[in-house]
Design a protein around this motif. Sequence first.
Motif, PDB file in Angstrom:
ATOM      1  N   SER A   1      38.979  28.643  56.191  1.00 53.13           N
ATOM      2  CA  SER A   1      38.097  29.766  56.479  1.00 53.13           C
ATOM      3  C   SER A   1      36.682  29.363  56.869  1.00 53.13           C
ATOM      4  O   SER A   1      35.879  30.218  57.253  1.00 53.13           O
ATOM      5  N   GLY A   2      36.372  28.075  56.756  1.00 56.43           N
ATOM      6  CA  GLY A   2      34.985  27.643  56.941  1.00 56.43           C
ATOM      7  C   GLY A   2      34.122  27.897  55.733  1.00 56.43           C
ATOM      8  O   GLY A   2      32.923  27.629  55.756  1.00 56.43           O
ATOM      9  N   LYS A   3      34.728  28.390  54.655  1.00 54.11           N
ATOM     10  CA  LYS A   3      34.060  28.619  53.381  1.00 54.11           C
ATOM     11  C   LYS A   3      34.837  27.860  52.306  1.00 54.11           C
ATOM     12  O   LYS A   3      35.997  27.513  52.490  1.00 54.11           O
ATOM     13  N   ALA A   4      34.188  27.624  51.167  1.00 49.96           N
ATOM     14  CA  ALA A   4      34.871  26.977  50.049  1.00 49.96           C
ATOM     15  C   ALA A   4      34.403  27.605  48.748  1.00 49.96           C
ATOM     16  O   ALA A   4      33.224  27.941  48.600  1.00 49.96           O
ATOM     17  N   TRP A   5      35.339  27.769  47.815  1.00 47.85           N
ATOM     18  CA  TRP A   5      35.066  28.362  46.510  1.00 47.85           C
ATOM     19  C   TRP A   5      35.312  27.309  45.420  1.00 47.85           C
ATOM     20  O   TRP A   5      36.455  26.882  45.219  1.00 47.85           O
ATOM     21  N   GLY A   6      34.261  26.876  44.750  1.00 46.42           N
ATOM     22  CA  GLY A   6      34.431  26.048  43.573  1.00 46.42           C
ATOM     23  C   GLY A   6      34.743  26.938  42.378  1.00 46.42           C
ATOM     24  O   GLY A   6      34.119  27.988  42.203  1.00 46.42           O
ATOM     25  N   VAL A   7      35.717  26.531  41.571  1.00 49.64           N
ATOM     26  CA  VAL A   7      36.113  27.302  40.385  1.00 49.64           C
ATOM     27  C   VAL A   7      35.955  26.387  39.170  1.00 49.64           C
ATOM     28  O   VAL A   7      36.760  25.478  38.960  1.00 49.64           O
ATOM     29  N   GLY A   8      34.887  26.605  38.405  1.00 51.66           N
ATOM     30  CA  GLY A   8      34.597  25.757  37.251  1.00 51.66           C
ATOM     31  C   GLY A   8      34.858  26.497  35.958  1.00 51.66           C
ATOM     32  O   GLY A   8      34.321  27.586  35.741  1.00 51.66           O
ATOM     33  N   VAL A   9      35.684  25.907  35.101  1.00 49.71           N
ATOM     34  CA  VAL A   9      36.069  26.546  33.841  1.00 49.71           C
ATOM     35  C   VAL A   9      35.584  25.690  32.679  1.00 49.71           C
ATOM     36  O   VAL A   9      35.802  24.468  32.657  1.00 49.71           O
ATOM     37  N   GLU A  10      34.918  26.323  31.739  1.00 50.57           N
ATOM     38  CA  GLU A  10      34.387  25.618  30.575  1.00 50.57           C
ATOM     39  C   GLU A  10      35.513  25.251  29.610  1.00 50.57           C
ATOM     40  O   GLU A  10      36.595  25.855  29.615  1.00 50.57           O
ATOM     41  N   GLU A  11      35.249  24.257  28.774  1.00 50.38           N
ATOM     42  CA  GLU A  11      36.200  23.847  27.746  1.00 50.38           C
ATOM     43  C   GLU A  11      36.551  25.043  26.863  1.00 50.38           C
ATOM     44  O   GLU A  11      35.670  25.782  26.411  1.00 50.38           O
TER      45      GLU A  11
END
Length: 322
Positions: free
Chosen positions: A228-238
């Motif tokens: 898509s020309g975009k990127a989604w980082g998905v960060g999950v805490e412990e």
Amino acid sequence: MALPSIAEAKVTRYRQGSSADVSRTSWNGPAYTMNGSGAIVPATMTSAINAIRGGSGSIDVTVLAASAASGSPTPECDVISGLSNVNSCTTYVLTSTQDASNTQVNTDIRNSEFVYFAGGNQCNYAHWKGTPLEASVESVVAKGGGVGGGSAGTHINSSIVYDACTASTDSATALANPYDRSVTFTTGMFSWPNYGDTINDSHFVTRDRMGRTMAFVARAIKDGLTSSGKAWGVGVEEGGSLFVDNNGLAILSGQDAYVVLGDHQPEQAVSGKPLTFSDFKIWHLRPGDTYDFRNRPTCGYYTRSVTNGVADSNLYSGTAVC
């Protein structure tokens, strides 16, 4: 718990629960769990089980690990087997890439309805790209089952995988040079419905990984790794876990999570120079919050920038702009 058996050299198999697999023609998934640390989060695992079974029957689960756990050899199945509507839970410890072609391993995966990747080193999992094991896991999702993982197992389930195959990076290193040798990716492995153009990260707040996720997002856009020309980082805490249903709707349990969107080309992302990227859009999710990965939101975020490798302050909190 059954005693371990050796299917082929280097492959260790532990089976808990029924020795016979569930027989059923259709399931109601896919369903996913993305955990910030290696352990099973009962709330989201239960949600996945119930989504897949659609209100009736029970499921078989396979846990994949690339190294033996300390203490119990089956820490994930010890929890999963205690949940309702689980027919069996089988743990495999696979110590070489060749093990991904093992006949018994692939038979058990294909006969299961959920596959969980344990914590460890995601580079070991990335080496399974293109193997029969990859195809077997994909078949579970295709039939309406599910997949999940914790820590390294969460990383491998995004469409762009930070693989850590040369070294494990941190925020300071990645922001100072997003092309540092420690910033490497695997692509073209798993691509789950509704979860495209994502880069998962784990242990997110505890290990201060917002900065490196920003660098991963910028790299993915600059290198054309997304559709898509975009990127989604998905960060999950412990202790946190996202359950994602078959419509792409995620609900968070346990601890906080963050979605970091980059929607334009970086102002500077070149080898040997610090990152500059303006206005990452960040959604801060708290337990009970939802995020729609099918119809990705355009409001509810705050913005943070990186200038010459220096990130704005207060990366983990902000006031939503809409």
